[in-house]
Scaffold this motif. Structure first.
Motif, short mmCIF file in Angstrom:
data_model
loop_
_atom_site.label_atom_id
_atom_site.label_comp_id
_atom_site.label_asym_id
_atom_site.label_seq_id
_atom_site.Cartn_x
_atom_site.Cartn_y
_atom_site.Cartn_z
N LEU A 138 0.81 -1.22 0.00
CA LEU A 138 0.00 0.00 0.00
C LEU A 138 0.84 1.26 0.00
CD1 LEU A 138 -2.60 -1.04 2.72
CD2 LEU A 138 -2.99 -0.95 0.27
N ARG A 139 2.18 1.12 -0.01
CA ARG A 139 3.02 2.27 0.32
C ARG A 139 2.83 3.45 -0.62
NH1 ARG A 139 6.36 -1.21 -2.44
NH2 ARG A 139 7.90 -0.29 -3.85
N ARG A 140 2.46 3.20 -1.88
CA ARG A 140 2.30 4.32 -2.80
C ARG A 140 0.92 4.98 -2.66
NH1 ARG A 140 6.91 3.55 -5.40
NH2 ARG A 140 7.39 1.47 -6.17
N LEU A 141 0.01 4.32 -1.99
CA LEU A 141 -1.35 4.85 -1.85
C LEU A 141 -1.55 5.66 -0.57
CD1 LEU A 141 -3.31 1.63 -2.90
CD2 LEU A 141 -2.71 3.59 -4.32
N ILE A 142 -0.61 5.50 0.38
CA ILE A 142 -0.81 6.15 1.68
C ILE A 142 -0.24 7.56 1.64
CG2 ILE A 142 -0.27 6.03 4.14
CD1 ILE A 142 0.06 3.00 3.74
N PRO A 143 -1.07 8.57 1.90
CA PRO A 143 -0.55 9.94 1.93
C PRO A 143 0.49 10.08 3.03
CG PRO A 143 -2.96 9.90 1.99
CD PRO A 143 -2.50 8.51 2.19
N HIS A 144 1.59 10.76 2.72
CA HIS A 144 2.71 10.84 3.65
C HIS A 144 2.30 11.45 5.00
CE1 HIS A 144 6.92 10.92 4.70
NE2 HIS A 144 6.76 12.15 5.16
N GLU A 145 1.42 12.48 4.91
CA GLU A 145 1.13 13.24 6.14
C GLU A 145 0.37 12.41 7.17
OE1 GLU A 145 0.49 14.25 3.08
OE2 GLU A 145 1.98 15.84 2.85
N ILE A 146 -0.47 11.48 6.73
CA ILE A 146 -1.26 10.72 7.71
C ILE A 146 -0.81 9.26 7.75
CG2 ILE A 146 -3.33 12.18 7.66
CD1 ILE A 146 -4.47 9.90 5.75
N ARG A 147 0.46 9.02 7.43
CA ARG A 147 0.88 7.62 7.31
C ARG A 147 0.84 6.89 8.65
NH1 ARG A 147 5.13 10.69 7.99
NH2 ARG A 147 7.02 9.92 9.01
N ASN A 204 3.49 -2.18 20.16
CA ASN A 204 4.90 -2.56 20.21
C ASN A 204 5.65 -1.74 19.17
OD1 ASN A 204 7.38 -3.87 20.02
ND2 ASN A 204 6.49 -5.81 20.64
N CYS A 205 6.62 -0.98 19.63
CA CYS A 205 7.27 -0.03 18.71
C CYS A 205 8.10 -0.76 17.66
CB CYS A 205 8.12 0.95 19.49
SG CYS A 205 8.81 0.28 20.97
N VAL A 206 8.43 -2.04 17.89
CA VAL A 206 9.17 -2.78 16.87
C VAL A 206 8.36 -2.83 15.59
CG1 VAL A 206 10.19 -4.98 16.27
CG2 VAL A 206 10.31 -4.16 18.61
N VAL A 207 7.06 -3.12 15.74
CA VAL A 207 6.20 -3.26 14.56
C VAL A 207 6.14 -1.96 13.79
CG1 VAL A 207 3.91 -3.89 13.77
CG2 VAL A 207 4.86 -5.00 15.78
N LEU A 208 5.82 -0.88 14.51
CA LEU A 208 5.71 0.41 13.84
C LEU A 208 7.05 0.84 13.26
CD1 LEU A 208 3.60 2.54 13.25
CD2 LEU A 208 4.42 3.80 15.23
N ALA A 209 8.13 0.54 13.98
CA ALA A 209 9.46 0.94 13.52
C ALA A 209 9.79 0.27 12.19
CB ALA A 209 10.52 0.58 14.56
N ARG A 210 9.47 -1.02 12.06
CA ARG A 210 9.78 -1.72 10.80
C ARG A 210 8.93 -1.19 9.67
NH1 ARG A 210 14.22 -1.82 11.43
NH2 ARG A 210 14.45 -2.75 9.38
N VAL A 211 7.65 -0.96 9.98
CA VAL A 211 6.76 -0.45 8.95
C VAL A 211 7.23 0.91 8.47
CG1 VAL A 211 4.45 0.42 8.59
CG2 VAL A 211 4.76 -1.78 9.69
N GLU A 212 7.55 1.77 9.39
CA GLU A 212 7.95 3.14 9.06
C GLU A 212 9.33 3.17 8.40
OE1 GLU A 212 6.83 6.14 9.16
OE2 GLU A 212 8.58 7.45 9.36
N ALA A 213 10.28 2.41 8.97
CA ALA A 213 11.65 2.52 8.50
C ALA A 213 11.92 1.66 7.28
CB ALA A 213 12.61 2.15 9.63
N PHE A 214 11.20 0.57 7.12
CA PHE A 214 11.55 -0.34 6.02
C PHE A 214 10.41 -0.52 5.02
CE2 PHE A 214 12.79 -4.06 3.74
CZ PHE A 214 14.18 -4.01 3.73
N ALA A 215 9.25 -1.00 5.50
CA ALA A 215 8.21 -1.43 4.57
C ALA A 215 7.67 -0.26 3.76
CB ALA A 215 7.08 -2.11 5.32
#
Lengths: 342, 235
Positions: B62-71, B111-122
């Motif tokens: 979904l990464r191209r569909l999610i607006p950056h500001e409300i990701r 769990n910040c691990v999940v959000l961290a991977r999504v934000e930093a990698f996925a």
């Protein structure tokens, strides 16, 4: 930058201080041994050997001169305090575990002598009473005299631990009475007398041990090893707290004198609250430190679940010591109070 | 699309170099609270692993569909719905364990691990790489949690795999230390978790430092060879 205390004032070297502390503990050890038996000396020997071993091992691992730091006797003082605060008939591995936590975890993992935020002996006590609450509450019954061989067998685990060997200490007896609230006596002294636990002015037998700790503390004061602030504040605040409770309800709380000479009060006031490393270093700070430790120790030993509160009280005050020191720095000479704060 | 080197980097990062427990020090709340025994620790880590992998793949798609500001809110919503799935699965299959793990399964959302991977990698990488990242980050969580659980259970009670019958009916816990081991209650209590995690982090740092030193020694020729002066070879 503000120079951090302690400031060097006299020719007190670490080995000299530690030697004097050991000397000051000797009369207490002698009376304690006379009361309980040679098991006390066994524990002291065991703790000393373990402490020197762990100290040497840690110094070697940290690539520090083993001989020089081993000779400062600080590990020995820690070991003796552990041996004196643990029940004398505790199994050998309990003492060794305590010493391990004191020397390896509380002392060297934090950076060695002078860097440890917590008093190592009290860390050992707290760790062991949390990990082995049953064993750490087994104090030998009053008037119990076992032959030396049998004491050794119990300590080294060759003979089964019999429950009849142990009994409630005077502090335990009072706490049980307070909890069950089923007192049929007018005051706590009668209760203790009925259990044959009361001596002349405090717990039978223990009163003389704590009395000699007081003498040892006085010796340290005279030799200039410790200052009067922390012990004075400790004794005063504990006595005050005890007096308030006692005046309110003498049938449930015992008198201040009893508290001062029971459990680890005197050892805590003169040998532990005065720790130059983990305690406070300013005069006013020491007063606050002693006051807090005495009050907390009373509250924990009377209302808490553990047999004595000295260890936890001292550890809590250890955490506060840097903050207390920060706010009680004496005014720098030549400046007014306001200016020297900055 | 994904060559061997990126795969290797992702694996090494997840398992060791960027290990969530020992290096990033993330997600400590479940790490410390649930690692009382091995079974709890491994099962919670597995749940976390599943969530990380699924959310990584979902966000990567979904990464191209999610607006950056409300990701961030969008990430959280996606993660939360996936956690609900895992929560229901655990409730259905391992009900006893589900009761014990309690709030910590729903808490995987935070769990910040999940959000961290999504934000930093996925959110910056294609689905396949994100899936691999999720798997290896999850395995990193798994082995640290399992090791902590093993140590605390072994030192605390002298047994291993207690409660295994909740996951595999009929299996029994292993008595590792002798029956009369008195048990070291501190290891099972929260302070024991902190002390043990501290030791693990220290051990990890020590191993890494040693590895770096050895790598350096391999690069520069040993002093002795130059000092002897017998070999005229200079590099």
């Amino acid at each position: 930058m503000m120079l951090s205390s302690p400031h060097l004032r006299e020719a007190n070297s670490v080995p000299r201080i530690m030697r004097l502390v050991c000397v000051a503990l000797l009369p207490g050890i002698a009376v304690y041994t006379a009361l309980i038996g040679p098991a006390v000396l066994t524990q002291i020997f065991l703790a000393s050997v373990a402490a020197l071993f762990f100290e040497a091992a840690m110094l070697k691992m940290r690539a520090l001169p083993v001989r020089r730091f081993l000779g400062d006797h600080s590990a020995l003082v820690t070991a003796w305090l552990i041996a004196l605060t643990f029940p004398p008939l505790s199994p050998w591995w309990l003492t060794v575990t305590g010493v391990f936590f004191a020397i390896v975890v509380a002392k060297h993992l934090y950076g060695g002598l002078g860097q440890n935020p917590f008093n190592p002996a009290m860390v050992a006590f707290a760790v062991c009473i949390i990990a082995f609450p049953a064993l750490m509450s087994q104090w030998p019954a009053q008037g119990l005299t076992l032959p030396f061989e049998q004491q050794l067998e119990i300590v080294f685990g060759f003979s089964p631990r019999i429950d009849a060997l142990t009994a409630a200490t005077p502090l335990d007896a009072i706490k049980t009475a307070l909890k069950t609230n089923a007192l049929r006596v007018d005051n706590i002294q009668e209760l203790l007398r009925s259990q044959n636990l009361y001596g002349t002015f405090a717990g039978r037998g223990w009163e003389w041990v704590t009395m000699t700790y007081l003498c040892g503390g006085a010796f340290l004061l005279l030799m200039g090893v410790i200052t009067w602030h922390a012990p004075f504040a400790f004794v005063t605040s504990m006595a005050a707290a005890a007096a308030i409770c006692w005046l309110i309800d003498p049938s449930r709380f015992s008198d201040p004198l009893f508290h001062l000479f029971s459990g680890g009060s005197m050892l805590g006031a003169f040998f532990i609250a005065t720790d130059p490393v983990s305690g406070c270093s300013t005069p006013r700070g020491r007063l606050i430190f002693g006051c807090g430790a005495g009050l907390l120790a009373y509250l924990i030993r009377v209302f808490g679940v553990f047999p004595d509160g000295i260890a936890f009280a001292v550890l809590i005050m250890n955490i506060c010591a840097p903050l207390i020191d920060h706010y009680t720095q004496p005014t720098v000479f030549g400046l007014r109070a306001r200016e020297s704060d900055t | 699309m994904m060559n061997k080197d990126t795969f290797k980097t992702i694996a090494a990062d997840g398992l060791w170099r960027q290990n969530t427990g020992l290096v990033q020090i993330l997600g400590l709340c479940p790490l410390l609270a649930i690692s009382v025994n091995t079974v709890n620790a491994v099962m919670l880590a597995l749940a976390t692993l599943i969530v990380i992998v699924m959310s990584n793949v979902a966000i990567a798609l979904l990464r191209r569909l999610i607006p950056h500001e409300i990701r961030i809110p969008v990430f959280i919503l996606v993660v939360a719905s996936l956690v609900t799935v895992v929560d229901l699965l655990f409730n259905a299959w391992f009900n006893e364990l589900y009761v014990i793990l309690g709030i910590f399964i729903p808490l995987i959302v935070t769990n910040c691990v999940v959000l961290a991977r999504v934000e930093a990698f996925a959110s910056k990488n294609p689905p396949l790489a994100s899936a691999f990242d999720g798997i290896f980050m999850g395995l990193g969580v798994l082995w640290t949690l399992a090791l902590l659980g093993v140590l605390r259970e072994l030192i605390g009670n002298g047994v291993l795999l207690s409660g295994i019958d909740m996951v595999m009916p009929g299996a029994h816990a292993l008595q590792i230390l002798p029956e009369d081991y008195p048990g070291f209650l501190l290891a099972a209590l929260p302070p024991g978790a902190f002390i043990m995690l501290g030791c693990l982090i220290a051990g990890k740092n020590w191993l890494s430092e040693r590895g770096k030193r050895k790598a350096k020694e391999r690069q520069t020729p040993p002093v002795s060879r130059r000092a002897t002066g017998e070999s005229p070879v200079t590099s």
